[in-house]
Design a protein around this motif. Structure first.
Motif, mmCIF file in Angstrom:
data_model
loop_
_atom_site.group_PDB
_atom_site.id
_atom_site.type_symbol
_atom_site.label_atom_id
_atom_site.label_comp_id
_atom_site.label_asym_id
_atom_site.label_seq_id
_atom_site.Cartn_x
_atom_site.Cartn_y
_atom_site.Cartn_z
ATOM 1 N N LEU A 1 0.828 -1.208 0.000
ATOM 2 C CA LEU A 1 0.000 0.000 0.000
ATOM 3 C C LEU A 1 0.864 1.260 0.000
ATOM 4 O O LEU A 1 0.557 2.233 -0.700
ATOM 5 N N ASP A 2 1.945 1.251 0.781
ATOM 6 C CA ASP A 2 2.852 2.413 0.811
ATOM 7 C C ASP A 2 3.492 2.631 -0.560
ATOM 8 O O ASP A 2 3.584 3.776 -1.044
ATOM 9 N N THR A 3 3.936 1.524 -1.188
ATOM 10 C CA THR A 3 4.553 1.635 -2.511
ATOM 11 C C THR A 3 3.544 2.100 -3.546
ATOM 12 O O THR A 3 3.856 2.925 -4.417
ATOM 13 N N PHE A 4 2.328 1.580 -3.460
ATOM 14 C CA PHE A 4 1.263 1.966 -4.381
ATOM 15 C C PHE A 4 0.986 3.461 -4.282
ATOM 16 O O PHE A 4 0.882 4.181 -5.286
ATOM 17 N N LYS A 5 0.917 3.949 -3.043
ATOM 18 C CA LYS A 5 0.645 5.373 -2.812
ATOM 19 C C LYS A 5 1.763 6.231 -3.422
ATOM 20 O O LYS A 5 1.511 7.247 -4.079
ATOM 21 N N ASP A 6 3.023 5.806 -3.207
ATOM 22 C CA ASP A 6 4.165 6.551 -3.761
ATOM 23 C C ASP A 6 4.138 6.531 -5.296
ATOM 24 O O ASP A 6 4.427 7.545 -5.945
ATOM 25 N N HIS A 7 3.785 5.370 -5.871
ATOM 26 C CA HIS A 7 3.763 5.248 -7.332
ATOM 27 C C HIS A 7 2.657 6.109 -7.957
ATOM 28 O O HIS A 7 2.826 6.621 -9.064
ATOM 29 N N ILE A 8 1.532 6.219 -7.266
ATOM 30 C CA ILE A 8 0.458 7.088 -7.776
ATOM 31 C C ILE A 8 0.957 8.526 -7.894
ATOM 32 O O ILE A 8 0.729 9.208 -8.893
ATOM 33 N N LEU A 9 1.679 8.985 -6.842
ATOM 34 C CA LEU A 9 2.232 10.341 -6.860
ATOM 35 C C LEU A 9 3.281 10.478 -7.969
ATOM 36 O O LEU A 9 3.283 11.460 -8.723
ATOM 37 N N ASP A 10 4.170 9.483 -8.076
ATOM 38 C CA ASP A 10 5.217 9.519 -9.104
ATOM 39 C C ASP A 10 4.609 9.523 -10.506
ATOM 40 O O ASP A 10 5.088 10.225 -11.402
ATOM 41 N N PHE A 11 3.548 8.744 -10.695
ATOM 42 C CA PHE A 11 2.911 8.653 -12.003
ATOM 43 C C PHE A 11 2.259 9.984 -12.382
ATOM 44 O O PHE A 11 2.354 10.444 -13.526
ATOM 45 N N SER A 12 1.619 10.614 -11.401
ATOM 46 C CA SER A 12 0.957 11.901 -11.666
ATOM 47 C C SER A 12 1.963 13.000 -12.002
ATOM 48 O O SER A 12 1.633 13.974 -12.677
ATOM 49 N N GLN A 13 3.220 12.832 -11.541
ATOM 50 C CA GLN A 13 4.263 13.827 -11.803
ATOM 51 C C GLN A 13 5.272 13.348 -12.846
ATOM 52 O O GLN A 13 6.370 13.899 -12.958
ATOM 53 N N ASN A 14 4.872 12.292 -13.591
ATOM 54 C CA ASN A 14 5.698 11.756 -14.692
ATOM 55 C C ASN A 14 7.088 11.306 -14.243
ATOM 56 O O ASN A 14 8.062 11.376 -15.004
ATOM 57 N N ARG A 15 7.192 10.830 -13.019
ATOM 58 C CA ARG A 15 8.488 10.324 -12.532
ATOM 59 C C ARG A 15 8.616 8.815 -12.715
ATOM 60 O O ARG A 15 9.661 8.237 -12.427
ATOM 61 N N ILE A 16 7.539 8.175 -13.177
ATOM 62 C CA ILE A 16 7.558 6.744 -13.452
ATOM 63 C C ILE A 16 6.786 6.498 -14.746
ATOM 64 O O ILE A 16 5.746 7.128 -14.984
ATOM 65 N N SER A 17 7.283 5.616 -15.585
ATOM 66 C CA SER A 17 6.637 5.369 -16.881
ATOM 67 C C SER A 17 5.344 4.573 -16.683
ATOM 68 O O SER A 17 5.214 3.834 -15.689
ATOM 69 N N PRO A 18 4.390 4.714 -17.604
ATOM 70 C CA PRO A 18 3.150 3.927 -17.503
ATOM 71 C C PRO A 18 3.425 2.422 -17.416
ATOM 72 O O PRO A 18 2.787 1.709 -16.647
ATOM 73 N N TYR A 19 4.409 1.966 -18.213
ATOM 74 C CA TYR A 19 4.713 0.524 -18.213
ATOM 75 C C TYR A 19 5.192 0.071 -16.832
ATOM 76 O O TYR A 19 4.710 -0.927 -16.291
ATOM 77 N N ASN A 20 6.145 0.796 -16.234
ATOM 78 C CA ASN A 20 6.675 0.402 -14.924
ATOM 79 C C ASN A 20 5.624 0.500 -13.824
ATOM 80 O O ASN A 20 5.611 -0.305 -12.894
ATOM 81 N N PHE A 21 4.745 1.491 -13.939
ATOM 82 C CA PHE A 21 3.684 1.637 -12.938
ATOM 83 C C PHE A 21 2.699 0.474 -13.026
ATOM 84 O O PHE A 21 2.367 -0.153 -12.019
ATOM 85 N N ILE A 22 2.260 0.167 -14.262
ATOM 86 C CA ILE A 22 1.320 -0.942 -14.435
ATOM 87 C C ILE A 22 2.007 -2.277 -14.118
ATOM 88 O O ILE A 22 1.382 -3.199 -13.601
ATOM 89 N N ALA A 23 3.312 -2.356 -14.411
ATOM 90 C CA ALA A 23 4.059 -3.583 -14.072
ATOM 91 C C ALA A 23 4.023 -3.816 -12.566
ATOM 92 O O ALA A 23 3.878 -4.956 -12.108
ATOM 93 N N PHE A 24 4.136 -2.737 -11.767
ATOM 94 C CA PHE A 24 4.043 -2.879 -10.308
ATOM 95 C C PHE A 24 2.655 -3.382 -9.910
ATOM 96 O O PHE A 24 2.523 -4.298 -9.093
ATOM 97 N N ILE A 25 1.611 -2.785 -10.491
ATOM 98 C CA ILE A 25 0.239 -3.184 -10.148
ATOM 99 C C ILE A 25 0.005 -4.657 -10.484
ATOM 100 O O ILE A 25 -0.539 -5.420 -9.666
ATOM 101 N N CYS A 26 0.434 -5.064 -11.675
ATOM 102 C CA CYS A 26 0.193 -6.452 -12.115
ATOM 103 C C CYS A 26 1.104 -7.443 -11.390
ATOM 104 O O CYS A 26 0.634 -8.425 -10.811
ATOM 105 N N ASN A 27 2.418 -7.183 -11.442
ATOM 106 C CA ASN A 27 3.392 -8.164 -10.961
ATOM 107 C C ASN A 27 3.537 -8.210 -9.449
ATOM 108 O O ASN A 27 3.781 -9.284 -8.889
ATOM 109 N N ASP A 28 3.408 -7.075 -8.791
ATOM 110 C CA ASP A 28 3.615 -7.041 -7.338
ATOM 111 C C ASP A 28 2.301 -6.973 -6.550
ATOM 112 O O ASP A 28 2.048 -7.803 -5.677
ATOM 113 N N LEU A 29 1.494 -5.971 -6.883
ATOM 114 C CA LEU A 29 0.285 -5.723 -6.093
ATOM 115 C C LEU A 29 -0.759 -6.821 -6.240
ATOM 116 O O LEU A 29 -1.382 -7.235 -5.257
#
Length: 390
Positions: free
Chosen positions: A344-372
């Protein structure tokens, strides 16, 4: 005569009445005299008996602990032996003995649900020269680094293995040939960037083939192997598809990459609790909605709303899952809670990073699929819920 018999009977009765009374009087008098001694002896007897019981309990505990330790050692030895029998000793990837039944399982799954499954056969270019020039120790280092690369670039449902020598085989579940080509290209390009202190850069060639319905494993493997042969004989350091599709003609945009991460529910993901399995399916649906929204280039607000819905849904699911595991007295409850909090902590951080373009869509979705989602279901959930069955 009758009088004599009557007198004799009376004497007998008096004897049996008087003897017990006399014995009682003697016992009472003896008890009065030796009461203290009798009590001391009785107490000593009880102390000895209690001490003996304690010794027996201690011996039983020691024996139980010894047996339990032996069982733990035997279990660990059995798990180690099983791991070694199913994994390559150098790279720790699955070996051929382990991967073959997994391949058959995926082929049967395709026949049943008509879901795509593809195969990659990767081979290190000029690997013999590496061994001849730098030695087999350096060759082993190269194999280990390549194995880690395949692990890093495989999704949680993919199955990388060492097929033999410098050849690796990777089974891509729920993946079309086009998706397999894109993933193979990612691996090939990542290999080009690997730096070795012990030798020069290396490259790999990859053959790709999608399994067709009613096709045997031998036929499927030969298609991928033939594609690999073409790659090796037309310049190396390239990906060749069995169908003849040109990898370079595929435009590697994020839309295509995200399609590699589409979540498809499988029976293997069931934990055996109806409410939990239903919630897991809902997470699949919510994740796919986010992927679809990004692929279709929906508005930032719409995507953000979907992300917050998934976050809330995940948080609620985690709480209900913890409640169920606590009720069932799960021994892994604390580890499970820690994993939930970390995700949950990582998910929250990734949402912020994604909104500020600090993480690519692929890497963000990869976290949701592969980890979460899938990673957690096949990892911590499997351990915890399997523990309840045992």
């Amino acid at each position: 005569m009758k009088k004599q018999k009557r007198a004799f009977t009376i004497c007998i009765l008096l004897f049996f009445i008087c003897i017990p009374l006399y014995a009682q009087n003697v016992f009472v008098s003896m008890y009065d005299v030796h009461a203290k001694t009798i009590l001391i002896i009785a107490n000593l007897f009880l102390i000895v008996l209690f001490a003996a019981l304690l010794i027996v309990i201690v011996l039983i505990k020691k024996a139980y602990r010894k047996i339990n330790n032996k069982n733990i050692k035997l279990k660990l030895a059995q798990e180690k032996a099983e791991f070694l029998s199913l994994h390559d000793s150098l790279t720790d990837l699955y070996n051929r003995r382990a991967i073959e039944p997994m391949i058959i399982h995926e082929m049967n799954h395709k026949k049943r649900f008509n879901t795509p499954v593809s195969l990659l056969i990767a081979d290190i270019d000029h690997f013999k020269k590496v061994n001849d020039i730098y030695g087999h120790d350096v060759g082993d280092i190269v194999l280990k680094r390549l194995a880690q690369l395949f692990i890093d670039y495989s999704r949680v449902t993919d199955i990388p293995s060492r097929w033999g020598g410098e050849e690796f085989l990777i089974v891509l579940t729920n993946t079309t040939e086009q998706g397999a080509i894109l993933l193979a290209q990612k691996m090939r390009k990542a290999c080009e960037k690997l730096m070795f202190e012990e030798c020069k850069k290396i490259t790999i060639s990859i053959g790709v083939a999608q399994n067709n319905r009613d096709e045997t494993f031998e036929q499927w493997f030969k298609k991928a192997d033939r594609a690999l042969y073409i790659a090796k004989n037309t310049g190396r350091n390239k990906v060749v598809a069995a169908s003849g599709l040109d990898p370079e003609s595929l435009i590697e945009k994020s839309e295509h990459e995200l399609l590699l991460l589409q979540l498809i529910w499988r029976d293997d993901y069931c934990v055996g609790v109806a409410t939990v399995d239903a919630q897991h399916r809902d997470l699949f649906t919510a994740s796919n909605m986010i992927i679809d929204a990004i692929v279709k280039n929906e508005s930032e607000k719409h995507i953000t709303d979907l992300l917050h819905v998934l976050f809330t849904q995940t948080k609620t699911h985690f709480k209900e899952e913890e409640k169920y595991l606590k009720k069932e007295k799960c021994s892994r409850l604390e580890q499970h809670k820690e994993e939930h909090n970390r995700l949950l902590d990582t998910f929250k951080d990734h949402i912020l990073d994604f909104s500020q373009n600090r993480i690519s869509p692929y890497n963000f979705i990869a976290f949701i699929c592969n980890d979460l989602v899938i990673g957690h279901i096949l990892g911590e959930d499997k351990k915890s819920f399997d523990g309840l069955k045992n």
